[in-house]
Design an enzyme around this catalytic site. Structure first.
Site, short mmCIF file in Angstrom:
data_model
loop_
_atom_site.label_atom_id
_atom_site.label_comp_id
_atom_site.label_asym_id
_atom_site.label_seq_id
_atom_site.Cartn_x
_atom_site.Cartn_y
_atom_site.Cartn_z
N CYS A 54 0.66 -0.79 -0.47
CA CYS A 54 -0.20 -0.09 0.06
C CYS A 54 1.51 1.12 0.37
CB CYS A 54 -0.92 -0.40 1.11
SG CYS A 54 -1.79 1.37 1.31
N CYS A 102 0.18 3.90 2.69
CA CYS A 102 0.21 3.39 4.23
C CYS A 102 1.84 3.46 4.34
CB CYS A 102 0.15 1.63 4.04
SG CYS A 102 -1.47 0.97 3.45
#
Length: 362
Positions: free
Chosen positions: A53, A56
């Site tokens: 991600c 993230c």
């Protein structure tokens, strides 16, 4: 415009994030976190991430290590960072996590108080997490309270954020949130506008040079609370620079009215101390106004390296507005100019250049 550097989540997890200057993620179980939170008078915060991600990784690299976020998080939460596809899979399923990153806050009994997904930074991140602690600041409750006529800075800003995050059209979300902030600004006296609790109206929710809130900031910069003045000054500088980029990335000086507006902008910029900073862009903007396409393209070919990275990005992103691109010959000449410099540009400039080349050559 901002350059961000990405670190892998594995690298970030390799460090024990301790100290007031960064968020302290504890390597303990969820049950142990609940016990610790109860003993310390805090709540539990969980960052559900995945190894693939991008947002993230940006949170791990750009947000959690900052002192501003770290001080807030460490004072209020026992923090966990869990891979939603590995050690945190069962807990992610329990809390119905389906997007990454998902940030949640639970009380000391393990009850979910609130969550949100996606990347935020600085004060936006803190405000979003802080809202999760209070059931009255739950997004649906915020909407209910606002539509019932309640108004205060914290509620208004939360509702504006709700509108941006829950609209399928990004632009429509921005428009609606700005309408909410504009109405709140117009309802306040000057003294109330300057109160610290209303600072986000200026530092987080003012996006354009044309917005009256910018003039208020310029006229009252030294009247803001001392703790806010640097943030206000930074926002003023950002908005003026954005306006300079707007002029640079188009052909806007087309009549007396537009020229007068530009002259005023240039005068204001000088008064704020930006004249030297913007001098290179001003030369390009004024050369565009006095030149035909061929002469201005020749000027760009010769002088493009004199612009800084962000100005270069703005110029190449706007070639469709700056030049007449109706003929194949003109498209070819503009594309050749961009290709000449693409290898010397910043990563953002390369991206903008590639997009423009695609439009010109497709």
């Amino acid at each position: 415009m901002m350059k961000r550097f990405f670190l892998s989540s594995a690298l970030c997890l390799g460090f024990a994030l301790t100290g007031a200057a960064q968020t302290e993620f504890r390597h303990i179980s969820f049950e142990e976190a609940l016990t610790a939170a109860k003993a310390e008078g805090k709540k539990v915060f969980i960052d559900f991430y995945t190894s693939w991600c991008g947002p993230c990784k940006r949170l791990a690299a750009n947000v959690f290590p900052t002192k501003e976020v770290g001080d807030y998080m460490n004072s209020n939460y026992v923090c966990l960072k869990l891979d939603a596809e590995k050690e945190g899979a069962d807990l992610a399923k329990q809390f119905q996590v389906s997007a990454y990153p998902t940030l949640i806050v639970v009380d000391t009994d393990g009850k979910l108080l609130g969550s949100f997904a996606g990347y935020k930074e600085g004060k936006d991140f803190i405000a979003a997490v802080d809202a999760l602690k209070d059931p009255e600041m739950n997004p649906e409750r915020v909407k209910e309270r606002y539509l019932a006529g309640e108004r205060n800075g914290k509620l208004v800003f939360a509702y504006a954020r709700y509108l941006m995050e829950n609209n399928r059209s990004y632009q429509e979300g921005i428009r609606q949130s700005q309408q909410v902030i504009d109405e709140y600004f117009n309802s306040l006296s000057d003294a109330d506008r300057l109160k610290p609790e209303n600072a986000l109206m200026f530092t987080n929710y003012t996006y354009e040079y044309s917005n009256p809130r910018l003039k208020f900031m310029c006229d009252n910069v030294n009247a803001f609370d001392e703790s806010l003045r640097e943030d206000v000054k930074k926002m003023i500088a950002i908005l003026y620079r954005q306006e300079a980029y707007r002029y640079l990335s188009g052909n806007h000086l087309v009549d007396e009215a537009s020229r007068s507006a530009y002259d005023l902008f240039k005068k204001e910029s000088a008064g704020l101390g930006y004249a030297d900073d913007f001098a290179g862009m001003f030369r390009f903007i004024e050369k565009r106004a006095e030149s035909d396409d061929a002469a201005y393209l020749a000027y760009c070919n010769e002088n493009f390296p004199s612009l800084d990275d962000d100005a270069q990005s703005s110029l190449v992103s706007g070639v469709g507005e700056i030049f007449n691109t109706d003929t194949p010959e003109q498209k070819k000449a503009i594309s050749a100019f961009i290709r000449k410099y693409i290898g010397t540009m910043s990563s953002q400039g390369v991206y903008m250049a590639a997009m423009s080349i695609y439009q010109l050559e497709k």
